[in-house]
Design an enzyme around this catalytic site. Structure first.
Site, PDB file in Angstrom:
ATOM      1  N   GLY A  19       0.785  -1.236   0.000  1.00 13.04           N
ATOM      2  CA  GLY A  19       0.000   0.000   0.000  1.00 13.04           C
ATOM      3  C   GLY A  19       0.816   1.284   0.000  1.00 13.04           C
ATOM      4  N   ARG A  72     -14.367 -16.398 -10.124  1.00 13.02           N
ATOM      5  CA  ARG A  72     -14.072 -14.968 -10.270  1.00 13.02           C
ATOM      6  C   ARG A  72     -15.372 -14.151 -10.250  1.00 13.02           C
ATOM      7  NH1 ARG A  72      -9.142 -13.219 -11.669  1.00 13.02           N
ATOM      8  NH2 ARG A  72      -8.294 -15.048 -12.683  1.00 13.02           N
ATOM      9  N   ASN A 114      -6.136   2.621 -12.827  1.00 19.17           N
ATOM     10  CA  ASN A 114      -5.134   1.637 -12.405  1.00 19.17           C
ATOM     11  C   ASN A 114      -3.755   2.213 -12.632  1.00 19.17           C
ATOM     12  OD1 ASN A 114      -4.118  -0.912 -11.529  1.00 19.17           O
ATOM     13  ND2 ASN A 114      -3.729  -1.465 -13.665  1.00 19.17           N
ATOM     14  N   HIS A 116       0.165   0.997 -13.441  1.00 16.75           N
ATOM     15  CA  HIS A 116       0.887  -0.172 -13.948  1.00 16.75           C
ATOM     16  C   HIS A 116       2.362   0.187 -14.112  1.00 16.75           C
ATOM     17  CE1 HIS A 116       1.471  -3.988 -15.945  1.00 16.75           C
ATOM     18  NE2 HIS A 116       2.220  -3.354 -16.831  1.00 16.75           N
ATOM     19  N   SER A 143       2.669   3.878 -15.770  1.00 18.78           N
ATOM     20  CA  SER A 143       1.514   4.430 -16.483  1.00 18.78           C
ATOM     21  C   SER A 143       0.291   4.402 -15.577  1.00 18.78           C
ATOM     22  CB  SER A 143       1.185   3.583 -17.722  1.00 18.78           C
ATOM     23  OG  SER A 143       2.306   3.452 -18.566  1.00 18.78           O
ATOM     24  N   ASP A 152      -4.703  -4.175 -18.484  1.00 16.14           N
ATOM     25  CA  ASP A 152      -3.649  -3.151 -18.621  1.00 16.14           C
ATOM     26  C   ASP A 152      -3.728  -2.449 -19.984  1.00 16.14           C
ATOM     27  OD1 ASP A 152      -2.656  -3.876 -16.102  1.00 16.14           O
ATOM     28  OD2 ASP A 152      -1.315  -5.368 -16.963  1.00 16.14           O
ATOM     29  N   GLU A 181       5.746   6.591  -9.088  1.00 18.73           N
ATOM     30  CA  GLU A 181       4.324   6.263  -8.881  1.00 18.73           C
ATOM     31  C   GLU A 181       3.717   7.149  -7.798  1.00 18.73           C
ATOM     32  OE1 GLU A 181       3.912   2.113  -7.962  1.00 18.73           O
ATOM     33  OE2 GLU A 181       4.601   1.455  -9.922  1.00 18.73           O
TER      34      GLU A 181
HETATM   35  C1  GRF Z   1       2.965  -0.873  -7.723  1.00 22.95           C
HETATM   36  O1  GRF Z   1       4.261  -1.028  -8.181  1.00 22.95           O
HETATM   37  C2  GRF Z   1       2.004  -0.748  -8.858  1.00 22.95           C
HETATM   38  O2  GRF Z   1       2.569  -0.236 -10.009  1.00 22.95           O
HETATM   39  C3  GRF Z   1       1.593  -2.164  -9.098  1.00 22.95           C
HETATM   40  O3  GRF Z   1       1.584  -2.769  -7.839  1.00 22.95           O
HETATM   41  C4  GRF Z   1       2.484  -2.092  -6.984  1.00 22.95           C
HETATM   42  C5  GRF Z   1       1.761  -1.766  -5.719  1.00 22.95           C
HETATM   43  O4  GRF Z   1       2.612  -1.323  -4.705  1.00 22.95           O
HETATM   44  N1  GRF Z   1       0.324  -2.203  -9.782  1.00 22.95           N
HETATM   45  P1  GRF Z   1       2.027  -0.736  -3.354  1.00 22.95           P
HETATM   46  O5  GRF Z   1       1.149  -1.791  -2.732  1.00 22.95           O
HETATM   47  O6  GRF Z   1       1.281   0.511  -3.682  1.00 22.95           O
HETATM   48  O7  GRF Z   1       3.231  -0.466  -2.504  1.00 22.95           O
END
Ligand code: GRF
Length: 220
Positions: A19, A72, A114, A116, A143, A152, A181
């Protein structure tokens, strides 16, 4: 609510792991002028640290453990029921490691983002850092995109790049990408809450105009 009592867009975050992106969003949402409020955090992993981060920030949490469902479809139906209780304006996938069904994705079309860890359309799916290294790429990144039925594959809103240097490993690259990110996701969520980004048929509208290329975070 903030000073002028106008209700802010309601953000629900879904996470599966540590997180750190959730934390970046929580931190951003504490800024006085942040245009949204995180109203809940949902998780499919009972022990995930993301839940702890939410609890520390006094944000409501819920867990829908995928292991308790045979299919699912059943998992997604239960997740959707939980989400609908909060009536969110935006769902933010922040390291949510489940593939969502078409019905689920359609139900929240234009309202789900999302993140990625690659420069999409390169390297959809898993192990993106290792694959970027194996490909001999010199540039990698992250992204943020609208979620559509294609894994994705939804229209990309924004990207940030990192340089790949000769002694990079998947781990060092992950660290560099994650730092980007944590800057980029709050910016994009802010745009969404301000009504600046919308999903068109298969493109992003930014301030009402189709985006020809993803927005870019400056290198530094
Ligand atoms: C991130 O690297 C994101 O790009 C990917 O999952 C990871 C999540 O990391 N989808 P965190 O749980 O936010 O630390």
């Amino acid at each position: 609510m903030k000073a002028d009592q106008t209700p802010l867009p309601k953000i629900l975050v879904l996470a599966s792991g540590s997180g750190t992106n959730l934390q970046a969003l929580i931190d951003a949402s504490r800024e006085r002028d942040f245009p949204g409020q995180i109203i809940a955090v949902g998780c499919n992993q009972p022990g995930a640290f993301a839940l702890e981060r939410a609890a520390q920030a006094n944000i409501e949490t819920f867990v829908v453990n995928h292991k308790n469902f045979e299919s699912r479809d059943e998992f997604d139906a239960s997740l959707m029921a939980e989400i609908l209780r909060y009536n969110p304006d935006l769902i933010v996938l922040a390291g949510f490691m489940r593939i969502l069904t078409t019905d689920f994705v359609r139900a929240f079309r234009g309202k789900m983002l999302n993140i990625h860890p690659s420069l999409l359309p390169k390297f959809t799916g898993l192990n993106t850092h290792r694959r970027a290294l194996e490909a001999g790429d010199t540039v990698h990144g992250v992204s943020i995109h609208f979620v559509t039925e294609e894994l994705d594959g939804g229209p990309v809103i924004a990207q940030a790049e990192v340089a790949i240097v000769s002694d990079d490993t998947p781990e060092s690259l992950a660290e560099k990408v994650q730092a980007k990110e944590h800057i980029l996701y709050p910016i994009v969520v802010r745009w969404f809450c301000e009504g600046r980004i919308q999903l068109g048929s298969d493109y992003v509208l930014f301030d009402g105009e189709p985006l020809n290329a993803p927005m870019r975070l400056p290198d530094n």
